[in-house]
Scaffold this motif. Structure first.
Motif, PDB file in Angstrom:
ATOM      1  N   SER A  42       0.828  -1.203   0.000  1.00  0.00           N
ATOM      2  CA  SER A  42       0.000   0.000   0.000  1.00  0.00           C
ATOM      3  C   SER A  42       0.866   1.258   0.000  1.00  0.00           C
ATOM      4  N   TYR A  44       3.906   1.566  -1.241  1.00  0.00           N
ATOM      5  CA  TYR A  44       4.511   1.723  -2.562  1.00  0.00           C
ATOM      6  C   TYR A  44       3.521   2.346  -3.543  1.00  0.00           C
ATOM      7  N   ALA A  45       2.268   1.877  -3.500  1.00  0.00           N
ATOM      8  CA  ALA A  45       1.244   2.403  -4.405  1.00  0.00           C
ATOM      9  C   ALA A  45       0.993   3.888  -4.130  1.00  0.00           C
ATOM     10  N   ASP A  46       0.893   4.252  -2.852  1.00  0.00           N
ATOM     11  CA  ASP A  46       0.663   5.657  -2.496  1.00  0.00           C
ATOM     12  C   ASP A  46       1.856   6.529  -2.880  1.00  0.00           C
ATOM     13  N   LEU A  48       3.935   6.108  -5.301  1.00  0.00           N
ATOM     14  CA  LEU A  48       3.958   6.311  -6.750  1.00  0.00           C
ATOM     15  C   LEU A  48       2.940   7.358  -7.189  1.00  0.00           C
ATOM     16  N   LYS A  49       1.849   7.493  -6.433  1.00  0.00           N
ATOM     17  CA  LYS A  49       0.785   8.434  -6.793  1.00  0.00           C
ATOM     18  C   LYS A  49       1.009   9.829  -6.209  1.00  0.00           C
ATOM     19  N   LYS A  50       1.438   9.887  -4.938  1.00  0.00           N
ATOM     20  CA  LYS A  50       1.500  11.184  -4.254  1.00  0.00           C
ATOM     21  C   LYS A  50       2.625  11.233  -3.218  1.00  0.00           C
ATOM     22  N   ARG A  52       5.724  12.658  -3.474  1.00  0.00           N
ATOM     23  CA  ARG A  52       6.670  13.778  -3.479  1.00  0.00           C
ATOM     24  C   ARG A  52       6.453  14.686  -2.278  1.00  0.00           C
ATOM     25  N   GLY A  57       2.698  15.365  -6.995  1.00  0.00           N
ATOM     26  CA  GLY A  57       2.640  14.068  -7.655  1.00  0.00           C
ATOM     27  C   GLY A  57       3.407  12.987  -6.916  1.00  0.00           C
ATOM     28  N   GLY A  58       3.696  11.913  -7.654  1.00  0.00           N
ATOM     29  CA  GLY A  58       4.310  10.753  -7.032  1.00  0.00           C
ATOM     30  C   GLY A  58       5.804  10.645  -7.260  1.00  0.00           C
ATOM     31  N   SER A  60       9.216   8.517  -8.423  1.00  0.00           N
ATOM     32  CA  SER A  60       9.511   7.643  -9.555  1.00  0.00           C
ATOM     33  C   SER A  60       9.561   6.195  -9.091  1.00  0.00           C
TER      34      SER A  60
END
Length: 251
Positions: A42, A44-46, A48-50, A52, A57-58, A60
């Motif tokens: 979870s 890792y998914a977050d 990648l999305k948000k 930063r 944004g997410g 890389s």
């Protein structure tokens, strides 16, 4: 301190930044023994999305994979110390970054670059980088005692590392980094001329050059700042009309 004994200062600083800025804020409230694979997945998914820090944004996939490797290494050590029953990171699928083509300086661009840097204080430094493949820190940590101008070889035994604004000498990052490099005759001649010029400049300051002195340094013997050299490298590339690459890509 496991990281302190098994990693370089640069790696330790990198780990610290990622742990403090990302991993602790998102996973720090979970007890180590209660951490589950789905919680990592979870995160890792977050990320990648948000993920930063500036909210734009997410992160890389490469950065999130780096977080996964930090966690997996830490959990492997915790498993050895019997602090956890298993390494839950092994059960998680980290993101796979896209393969990025590494930019390098083309052979036909080298004369253009050399022409631009010829009249700069960094000419011998950049010329040495091109013909030895040494890292910037290794070049800035190179001493005269590490060079055999008559034998045509130099030895990489230390590197200059800048941490939190302070420069320090460290050992090479791995046993393979401690190495002998053959010098082409043109580079040996250039280094000999550079040494003579450096000695003349030191005499004017009432100093003498010893084997422990740095090959690439300010006139008074202080080590060059790696950030200053990197910025100069970028400016000179632009002046030569060449594509942007990192200093590291000269290797």
């Amino acid at each position: 301190n496991y990281a302190g004994m098994h990693t370089s200062p640069r790696t330790q600083e990198s780990y610290r930044m990622e742990v403090e800025h990302h991993l602790i804020p998102h996973l720090g409230a979970i007890a180590l023994c209660q951490l589950q694979p789905q919680q990592l997945q979870s995160y890792y998914a977050d990320a990648l999305k948000k993920g930063r820090m500036d909210g734009k944004g997410g992160l890389s996939a490469r950065t999130v994979l780096y977080h996964h490797r930090i966690l997996s290494e830490a959990l492997s050590h915790a498993l050895k110390m019997e602090l956890v029953a298993r390494n839950v990171a092994k059960a998680v699928d980290p993101p796979r970054p896209r393969q990025v083509k590494i930019a390098t300086m083309a052979l036909e661009d080298i004369p253009k670059f050399v022409e631009v840097v010829w009249e700069t204080p960094y000419y011998v430094l950049f010329f040495t980088a091109l013909f030895t493949g040494m890292r910037l820190g290794e070049l800035l940590g190179l001493r005269w005692r590490d060079i055999g101008l008559d034998s045509g070889a130099l030895f990489v035994v230390q590197a200059l590392y800048k941490r939190r604004g302070v420069c320090q000498m460290i050992e090479p990052k791995s046993p393979y980094s401690r190495r002998k490099i053959a010098l082409p005759s043109s580079l040996s001649l250039l280094l000999r001329q550079h040494g003579a010029k450096q000695e003349a400049e030191r005499i004017l300051l009432g100093k003498v050059v010893s084997g422990d002195d740095l090959v690439f340094a300010y006139v008074d013997g202080r080590p060059l700042d790696p950030d200053t050299v990197s910025h100069a490298f970028v400016r000179l590339l632009k002046r030569a009309g060449l594509p942007h690459i990192r200093f590291h890509d000269l290797r």
